[in-house]
Scaffold this motif. Structure first.
Motif, PDB file in Angstrom:
ATOM      1  N   UNK A  91      33.705  10.493  37.708  1.00  0.00           N
ATOM      2  CA  UNK A  91      33.948  10.271  36.289  1.00  0.00           C
ATOM      3  C   UNK A  91      34.764   8.989  36.187  1.00  0.00           C
ATOM      4  N   UNK A  92      34.229   7.984  35.507  1.00  0.00           N
ATOM      5  CA  UNK A  92      34.897   6.681  35.381  1.00  0.00           C
ATOM      6  C   UNK A  92      35.309   6.493  33.933  1.00  0.00           C
ATOM      7  N   UNK A  93      36.617   6.395  33.702  1.00  0.00           N
ATOM      8  CA  UNK A  93      37.103   6.395  32.328  1.00  0.00           C
ATOM      9  C   UNK A  93      38.196   5.359  32.080  1.00  0.00           C
ATOM     10  N   UNK A  94      38.277   4.925  30.823  1.00  0.00           N
ATOM     11  CA  UNK A  94      39.331   4.002  30.383  1.00  0.00           C
ATOM     12  C   UNK A  94      40.533   4.747  29.817  1.00  0.00           C
ATOM     13  N   UNK A  95      40.588   6.044  29.985  1.00  0.00           N
ATOM     14  CA  UNK A  95      41.675   6.830  29.395  1.00  0.00           C
ATOM     15  C   UNK A  95      43.043   6.335  29.855  1.00  0.00           C
ATOM     16  N   UNK A  96      43.989   6.408  28.935  1.00  0.00           N
ATOM     17  CA  UNK A  96      45.362   6.024  29.257  1.00  0.00           C
ATOM     18  C   UNK A  96      46.309   7.080  28.730  1.00  0.00           C
ATOM     19  N   UNK A  97      47.486   7.121  29.285  1.00  0.00           N
ATOM     20  CA  UNK A  97      48.539   8.066  28.920  1.00  0.00           C
ATOM     21  C   UNK A  97      49.840   7.453  29.431  1.00  0.00           C
ATOM     22  N   UNK A  98      50.961   8.166  29.295  1.00  0.00           N
ATOM     23  CA  UNK A  98      52.213   7.581  29.792  1.00  0.00           C
ATOM     24  C   UNK A  98      52.133   7.141  31.253  1.00  0.00           C
ATOM     25  N   UNK A  99      51.349   7.850  32.077  1.00  0.00           N
ATOM     26  CA  UNK A  99      51.151   7.455  33.479  1.00  0.00           C
ATOM     27  C   UNK A  99      49.692   7.676  33.853  1.00  0.00           C
ATOM     28  N   UNK A 100      49.272   7.029  34.953  1.00  0.00           N
ATOM     29  CA  UNK A 100      47.916   7.249  35.464  1.00  0.00           C
ATOM     30  C   UNK A 100      47.708   8.710  35.826  1.00  0.00           C
ATOM     31  N   UNK A 101      48.715   9.317  36.442  1.00  0.00           N
ATOM     32  CA  UNK A 101      48.577  10.707  36.858  1.00  0.00           C
ATOM     33  C   UNK A 101      48.433  11.638  35.659  1.00  0.00           C
ATOM     34  N   UNK A 102      49.095  11.306  34.561  1.00  0.00           N
ATOM     35  CA  UNK A 102      48.950  12.127  33.356  1.00  0.00           C
ATOM     36  C   UNK A 102      47.533  12.032  32.808  1.00  0.00           C
TER      37      UNK A 102
END
Length: 201
Positions: A91-102
């Motif tokens: 799964x290749x995604x541009x998702x972002x959050x406070x951290x990569x792990x999140x």
């Protein structure tokens, strides 16, 4: 010597998950008054200031990505499971959050909740924010994508290689991307069977 299997990259938002609906709900929650206006292709159009606030909320959230509605059917899920038997999938995604792990953890929990195959989740943010670089790093040869920007970038990769198609592009067909490169498919199941029945593996 065992021959290396092909690697297939599958986008998440706009392909498996309904980001448009999730973001629209967030925008409406942030608005004092009803603001929905129907735009081209049946997509809602909102004031840019509200959309910016919604994206800020997404960037700060540790749960947004795991709340998105599912776009795929049971037939799509079963086809993905079949695809997994003949190729390495991510799964290749541009998702972002406070951290990569999140962002990765939210996506993994979303995948598990919906009973989708347990493919590795690869974030473009770990590759300077570019899916193209992740595609190169993983040796991906088949991509299912909906984003006009990403389809254009991957199309340039093919053009740079003397016009030879090094990445087979499939475009999850939506009104907003119909002018872009890639073979149009109307579902994940159609994509999977096109790959399985074609000569791409």
């Amino acid at each position: 010597m065992t021959e290396r299997r092909r690697c297939i990259a599958i986008d998440v938002d706009g392909v498996l998950a309904d980001l448009a609906l999730g973001l629209s709900s967030l925008v409406r929650d942030l608005s004092v008054e009803p603001v929905e206006v129907c735009g081209s292709g049946g997509q809602a159009v909102y004031p840019s200031a509200l959309v910016d606030r919604a994206w800020d909320r997404v960037r700060e959230s540790t749960t947004f990505w795991e709340t998105l509605p599912l776009l795929v059917t049971e037939a799509d899920r079963l086809a993905l499971c079949r695809l997994e038997t003949v190729a390495d999938c991510i799964y290749l995604t541009n998702r972002f959050a406070p951290t990569s792990e999140s962002a990765r953890g939210q996506t993994e929990r979303w995948v598990h909740r919906h009973g989708l195959p347990d493919f590795p989740v690869v974030l473009s943010r770990d590759f300077a924010g570019r899916k193209l670089e992740a595609v190169r790093a993983y040796g991906v040869t088949v991509v299912l994508e909906d984003s006009p920007e990403e389809l254009a970038a991957l199309g340039r990769l093919n053009a740079a290689d003397d016009g030879e198609e090094v990445v087979y592009l499939f475009r999850r067909d939506w009104p907003y991307n119909r002018r872009e490169l890639g073979r149009a498919v109307s579902s994940v199941e159609e994509f999977c069977w096109a790959v399985l029945e074609g000569s791409l593996l």
